[in-house]
Design a protein around this motif. Structure first.
Motif, PDB file in Angstrom:
ATOM      1  N   THR A  99      28.274  27.159 -30.452  1.00 20.36           N
ATOM      2  CA  THR A  99      28.320  28.504 -29.870  1.00 20.36           C
ATOM      3  C   THR A  99      27.326  28.669 -28.723  1.00 20.36           C
ATOM      4  N   GLY A 100      26.806  27.562 -28.236  1.00 19.06           N
ATOM      5  CA  GLY A 100      25.871  27.640 -27.119  1.00 19.06           C
ATOM      6  C   GLY A 100      25.693  26.262 -26.510  1.00 19.06           C
ATOM      7  N   MET A 101      24.874  26.185 -25.452  1.00 22.04           N
ATOM      8  CA  MET A 101      24.794  24.923 -24.718  1.00 22.04           C
ATOM      9  C   MET A 101      23.870  23.895 -25.361  1.00 22.04           C
ATOM     10  N   LYS A 102      22.755  24.371 -25.931  1.00 22.21           N
ATOM     11  CA  LYS A 102      21.783  23.409 -26.480  1.00 22.21           C
ATOM     12  C   LYS A 102      22.145  23.125 -27.938  1.00 22.21           C
ATOM     13  N   ASN A 103      22.044  21.883 -28.368  1.00 21.57           N
ATOM     14  CA  ASN A 103      22.192  21.678 -29.807  1.00 21.57           C
ATOM     15  C   ASN A 103      20.859  21.257 -30.396  1.00 21.57           C
ATOM     16  N   SER A 104      20.744  21.379 -31.703  1.00 22.53           N
ATOM     17  CA  SER A 104      19.437  21.181 -32.328  1.00 22.53           C
ATOM     18  C   SER A 104      19.236  19.771 -32.870  1.00 22.53           C
TER      19      SER A 104
ATOM     20  N   MET B 163      12.209  35.553 -35.178  1.00 15.79           N
ATOM     21  CA  MET B 163      12.850  34.225 -35.242  1.00 15.79           C
ATOM     22  C   MET B 163      13.385  33.821 -33.880  1.00 15.79           C
ATOM     23  N   ASP B 164      13.169  32.577 -33.562  1.00 17.90           N
ATOM     24  CA  ASP B 164      13.589  32.012 -32.285  1.00 17.90           C
ATOM     25  C   ASP B 164      14.860  31.202 -32.517  1.00 17.90           C
ATOM     26  N   MET B 165      15.976  31.647 -31.930  1.00 15.06           N
ATOM     27  CA  MET B 165      17.241  30.938 -32.132  1.00 15.06           C
ATOM     28  C   MET B 165      17.382  29.796 -31.138  1.00 15.06           C
ATOM     29  N   VAL B 166      17.247  28.601 -31.637  1.00 13.43           N
ATOM     30  CA  VAL B 166      17.536  27.340 -30.933  1.00 13.43           C
ATOM     31  C   VAL B 166      16.551  26.924 -29.827  1.00 13.43           C
ATOM     32  N   SER B 167      15.796  27.852 -29.256  1.00 15.07           N
ATOM     33  CA  SER B 167      14.885  27.427 -28.180  1.00 15.07           C
ATOM     34  C   SER B 167      13.823  26.450 -28.690  1.00 15.07           C
ATOM     35  N   GLU B 168      13.390  26.641 -29.926  1.00 17.24           N
ATOM     36  CA  GLU B 168      12.365  25.807 -30.578  1.00 17.24           C
ATOM     37  C   GLU B 168      11.005  25.877 -29.906  1.00 17.24           C
ATOM     38  N   VAL B 169      10.759  26.939 -29.162  1.00 17.19           N
ATOM     39  CA  VAL B 169       9.457  27.010 -28.507  1.00 17.19           C
ATOM     40  C   VAL B 169       8.394  27.697 -29.374  1.00 17.19           C
ATOM     41  N   PHE B 170       8.822  28.427 -30.402  1.00 11.20           N
ATOM     42  CA  PHE B 170       7.792  28.946 -31.315  1.00 11.20           C
ATOM     43  C   PHE B 170       7.093  27.757 -31.967  1.00 11.20           C
TER      44      PHE B 170
ATOM     45  N   TRP C 187      12.403  54.053 -34.785  1.00 10.92           N
ATOM     46  CA  TRP C 187      13.563  54.036 -35.680  1.00 10.92           C
ATOM     47  C   TRP C 187      13.226  53.553 -37.092  1.00 10.92           C
ATOM     48  N   GLY C 188      12.029  53.080 -37.276  1.00  9.25           N
ATOM     49  CA  GLY C 188      11.596  52.688 -38.620  1.00  9.25           C
ATOM     50  C   GLY C 188      12.191  51.389 -39.135  1.00  9.25           C
ATOM     51  N   PHE C 189      12.648  50.532 -38.227  1.00  7.96           N
ATOM     52  CA  PHE C 189      13.223  49.251 -38.671  1.00  7.96           C
ATOM     53  C   PHE C 189      12.120  48.344 -39.200  1.00  7.96           C
ATOM     54  N   ASN C 190      12.319  47.764 -40.396  1.00  3.66           N
ATOM     55  CA  ASN C 190      11.273  46.850 -40.873  1.00  3.66           C
ATOM     56  C   ASN C 190      11.819  45.484 -41.269  1.00  3.66           C
ATOM     57  N   GLY C 191      12.991  45.158 -40.731  1.00  2.48           N
ATOM     58  CA  GLY C 191      13.565  43.842 -41.016  1.00  2.48           C
ATOM     59  C   GLY C 191      13.166  42.812 -39.984  1.00  2.48           C
ATOM     60  N   CYS C 192      14.035  41.818 -39.828  1.00  7.16           N
ATOM     61  CA  CYS C 192      13.751  40.682 -38.951  1.00  7.16           C
ATOM     62  C   CYS C 192      14.448  40.820 -37.610  1.00  7.16           C
ATOM     63  N   VAL C 193      13.746  40.467 -36.563  1.00  2.00           N
ATOM     64  CA  VAL C 193      14.370  40.410 -35.241  1.00  2.00           C
ATOM     65  C   VAL C 193      14.548  38.944 -34.866  1.00  2.00           C
ATOM     66  N   VAL C 194      15.776  38.579 -34.552  1.00  2.00           N
ATOM     67  CA  VAL C 194      16.068  37.206 -34.141  1.00  2.00           C
ATOM     68  C   VAL C 194      16.524  37.257 -32.691  1.00  2.00           C
ATOM     69  N   THR C 195      16.228  36.239 -31.929  1.00  2.00           N
ATOM     70  CA  THR C 195      16.692  36.251 -30.542  1.00  2.00           C
ATOM     71  C   THR C 195      18.137  35.786 -30.503  1.00  2.00           C
ATOM     72  N   ASP C 196      18.795  35.970 -29.383  1.00  2.00           N
ATOM     73  CA  ASP C 196      20.083  35.322 -29.188  1.00  2.00           C
ATOM     74  C   ASP C 196      19.813  33.866 -28.788  1.00  2.00           C
ATOM     75  N   TYR C 197      20.878  33.118 -28.704  1.00  2.00           N
ATOM     76  CA  TYR C 197      20.857  31.668 -28.495  1.00  2.00           C
ATOM     77  C   TYR C 197      20.024  31.264 -27.258  1.00  2.00           C
ATOM     78  N   THR C 198      18.950  30.603 -27.485  1.00  2.00           N
ATOM     79  CA  THR C 198      18.020  30.144 -26.422  1.00  2.00           C
ATOM     80  C   THR C 198      17.539  31.264 -25.489  1.00  2.00           C
ATOM     81  N   ALA C 199      17.566  32.510 -25.979  1.00  2.00           N
ATOM     82  CA  ALA C 199      17.147  33.626 -25.114  1.00  2.00           C
ATOM     83  C   ALA C 199      15.665  33.521 -24.746  1.00  2.00           C
ATOM     84  N   VAL C 200      14.876  32.841 -25.574  1.00  2.00           N
ATOM     85  CA  VAL C 200      13.444  32.754 -25.249  1.00  2.00           C
ATOM     86  C   VAL C 200      13.231  31.854 -24.026  1.00  2.00           C
ATOM     87  N   THR C 201      13.783  30.665 -24.064  1.00  2.00           N
ATOM     88  CA  THR C 201      13.562  29.771 -22.907  1.00  2.00           C
ATOM     89  C   THR C 201      14.290  30.277 -21.657  1.00  2.00           C
ATOM     90  N   GLU C 202      15.325  31.104 -21.862  1.00  7.65           N
ATOM     91  CA  GLU C 202      16.042  31.631 -20.689  1.00  7.65           C
ATOM     92  C   GLU C 202      15.174  32.573 -19.852  1.00  7.65           C
TER      93      GLU C 202
END
Ligand code: BGC
Length: 713
Positions: free
Chosen positions: A33-38, A289-296, A250-265
């Motif tokens: 579902t994206g360009m980079k694979n893990s 959570m960092d999705m696929v970028s692996e920079v964390f 908004w009082g959200f206290n769950g997890c925020v995940v990025t979209d696919y490689t959004a961090v390195t983008e």
């Protein structure tokens, strides 16, 4: 309490590398579902540097990786996620199609079915609902959302979350919902996917934020960031968005995940110089959570050493991920969700197919039926023509997760099944989806000339919408229009059935065809549902949740437009209009016909004055003018005539579906409170202002009858 003690103790015992591992979300190779694979996940899972995986499913595949996770030093179980967008194995209509049912319980049940099928396949987490409002049919991802209206979109978002998550995440069949894409992903400039978004805060609050917020209020446990920037800051680095708005307001206290490689983008956005910079900005903004970028995993250790980020930030994010795992019951039973027996009995079972068929039935929208060609009788000979007529794959649509086209039913197959030996069916493809074929065209002409009636199935392939599938031309492909013209030349009665993942420009077709049925991509049971409607076993009841433009040049467009200082008037030169097209949609938001005719009475308000603490009843009589039962969805729109901030000319604030007996007249009433009259004021906070309002009831956002009332104190 037990949870806090257990998790805190776990965190205390974890190395920094293991902590960062929990924030590292990697993709498996069962889907792409994206360009980079893990790469090879096993070593990373074994040493505790991967906390969650997506694009891996089936009980055995997830069990194998879970076994590895349990052998890692801390033995923390993995979460498995997947893009279950409109069904997992049993596919139901694309979300834009399903939203046209306006049936919240149906939407909830579909999400519940998808969640239960996904859970049996070892999954815990679905990347849905996609709640991005969009007013631009050029954007391919409109297929995945619920259309242009924030009020209806919010209700659908909440229904999906409830369906996925059930009463408790630990319950069998529940999965974690992920609200996406936060935020404003549906408003890229020019309708081009991944493009820049530039929007006023007022418009964010009023139009784009409500569905995300509704999903969070319904309990969604995770949020996915969007690829776009907001105020020049990529969403995954936007602290205002991810912390101030989402968590504080908004009082959200769950997890925020990025979209696919959004961090390195962020390097490509030009807002981060390097991976370390991007990782720091994301963590600081509130990403867990960092999705696929692996920079964390690669960058945060050094940033910690230099004091650019601190351990508390990391501990907070880790705690959020671990809490999710705890709430899913994974520490008690890491394999709780993966169940071969459930997979066998649940996947594509009879009840799921039935639900998918019902969802398909309710998603179909009858755009036009002027000479009542539909429904057809099962007799004589019928030509079924078109490149989409016998395509199972295109019936499933974009983003089909683990859906299998071999399990699907095409329009042609559904028609043959329904007709049996009562009529002769001729089939011809006529052309390819985007390419002419002379010999197929000749076959189609022969098929049509032998038939009493032609069913022409045209539209987009599944790849022509969805992610990275924006179009500047939203007409039917040229070769298909040529086929349509040839079919019309035969002089046979022709019904046009369109399939697509977006509103199309059907202005040419509207002039040529007297009956047009819009079928989106209806999922596994699509062909059967379509046949039910074609032959009148069921009547179409869907209502558009996104208007169909007359021309791509009108986009973006919405029925919720503002009046402007120079409102549209075709006869006035200096009014807000085009020289070559009217302003309104060809088929407006809310439009959808059935096999029946209705008469709407005048819209009536219970009082011309409404006090702030009172309710007001707005009603209309509706009569079924046909000789058979018929279903209609009445819609209520409101307009605030004068306010401190300009208001849309109409906004949906209620709807009701009624089943009417032949000739029956019924009074349908909507009760509103002053909260229904509130809007986002100059200070970006909800406000209610006294004054005059119009209440309008009708069958769609255009054909409305208004009654005026005054809100007073
Ligand atoms: C899409 C998301 C999806 C993710 C994971 C991205 O490209 O934008 O909607 O959930 O991939 O597959």
């Amino acid at each position: 309490m037990r949870k806090q003690i257990f998790l805190q103790d776990l965190i205390n015992r974890m190395s920094m590398e293991e902590k960062l591992g929990q924030l590292n979300l990697l993709t498996g190779a069962m889907d792409s579902t994206g360009m980079k694979n893990s790469g090879d996940l096993v070593p990373k899972i074994r040493n505790g540097t991967c906390g969650a995986v997506f694009n891996v499913f089936t009980p055995s595949a997830t069990r194998t990786l879970q076994d590895v996770a349990l052998e890692s030093p801390m033995g923390i179980p993995l979460i498995f996620g997947y893009d279950v967008i409109h069904g997992h194995r049993t596919i139901y209509p694309i979300p834009l199609g399903l939203s046209c049912s306006w049936n919240l319980d149906l939407v909830r049940r579909c999400a519940q079915m998808a969640g239960a099928e996904a859970a049996a396949d070892g999954l815990h987490w679905v990347y849905s609902p996609m709640v991005d409002i969009s007013q631009d049919a050029r954007w391919g991802r409109v297929a995945e959302g619920s259309g242009e209206d924030p009020w209806l979109g919010s209700k659908i978002a909440a229904a999906m979350v409830t369906g996925y998550q059930g009463a408790s995440l630990a319950e069998d069949g529940s999965v974690v919902a992920c609200v996406k894409h936060f935020a404003l992903y549906g408003a890229p400039m020019g309708g081009r996917d991944y493009n820049t978004v530039d929007m006023s805060r007022g418009e964010m609050e009023e139009t784009y934020f409500p569905p995300y917020r509704a999903a969070i209020e319904a309990g969604a446990r995770t949020v996915m960031t969007s690829f776009n920037e907001i105020d020049g800051i990529p969403a995954s680095a936007n602290r205002w968005l991810l912390t101030e708005k989402l968590r504080t307001d908004w009082g959200f206290n769950g997890c925020v995940v990025t979209d696919y490689t959004a961090v390195t983008e962020m390097k490509s956005h030009g807002t981060s110089a390097n991976d370390a910079d991007a990782a720091k900005q994301s963590l600081d903004a509130g990403v867990d959570m960092d999705m696929v970028s692996e920079v964390f995993i690669t960058e945060l250790p050094q940033l910690l050493a230099t004091g650019d980020v601190c351990e508390t930030q990391i501990n907070t994010a880790v705690m959020r991920v671990l809490e999710l795992k705890w709430d899913l019951g994974l520490f008690e039973n890491p394999y709780s969700h993966c169940n071969e027996e459930h997979a066998r009995t649940r996947h594509l079972c009879k009840e799921n197919r039935e639900l998918s068929r019902l969802a398909a039935l309710e998603s179909v929208v009858l755009l036009k039926n002027e000479s009542q060609l539909l429904p057809l009788t099962k007799q004589g000979s019928i030509a079924v023509i078109g490149p989409l007529a016998d395509s199972r794959r295109d019936m499933l649509g974009c983003w089909v997760a683990a859906g299998d086209e071999m399990q699907a039913c095409s329009a042609f197959e559904g028609i043959c099944e329904a007709v049996g030996d009562r009529a002769v069916i001729h089939f011809a493809k006529g052309c390819d989806i985007q390419k002419e074929n002379d010999s197929w065209l000749a076959d189609a002409k022969i098929a049509a000339s032998c038939a009493d009636v032609v069913l022409l199935v045209l539209g987009e392939s599944w790849q022509m919408n969805g992610e990275a599938a924006s179009r500047t031309n939203i007409k039917l492909p040229k070769c298909q229009r040529k086929l349509a013209a040839e079919m019309l030349k035969t002089g046979k009665p022709c019904v046009l059935i369109t399939m697509s993942g977006r509103p199309l420009d059907l202005s040419w077709e509207d002039k040529k065809f007297s009956s047009i049925l819009h079928a989106w991509a209806l999922g596994t049971e699509g062909g059967r549902a379509l046949a039910d409607i074609i032959f009148g076993t069921a009547a179409p009841i869907g209502k558009l949740t996104m208007g169909f433009p007359r021309h791509v040049g009108q986009l973006p467009m919405t029925y919720r437009e503002k009046s402007t200082g120079r409102p549209y008037d075709a006869s006035i030169q200096y009014s807000s209009k085009y020289l070559d097209a009217p302003n309104d949609a060809l088929y407006p938001f809310g439009h959808g016909l059935t096999y029946g005719k209705f008469r709407y009475g005048k819209t009536v308000v219970s009082s011309s004055m409404m006090k702030l603490d009172e309710t007001l009843t707005i009603s209309s009589e509706i009569t079924n003018l046909t000789q058979h039962p018929a279903t209609e969805t009445l819609q209520l729109y409101l307009r605030d005539l004068v306010a401190s901030v300009s208001r849309p000319v109409k906004e949906l604030r209620g709807y009701e579906r009624v089943n009417l007996a032949p000739g029956e007249t019924r009074l349908v009433s909507f009760i509103i409170t002053s909260k229904d009259l509130s809007f986002i004021g100059r200070d970006l906070k909800p406000v209610i202002e006294l004054g005059e309002f119009d209440a309008m009831i009708g069958p769609n956002s255009k054909e409305l009858q208004a009654a005026r009332f005054t809100l007073c104190c």
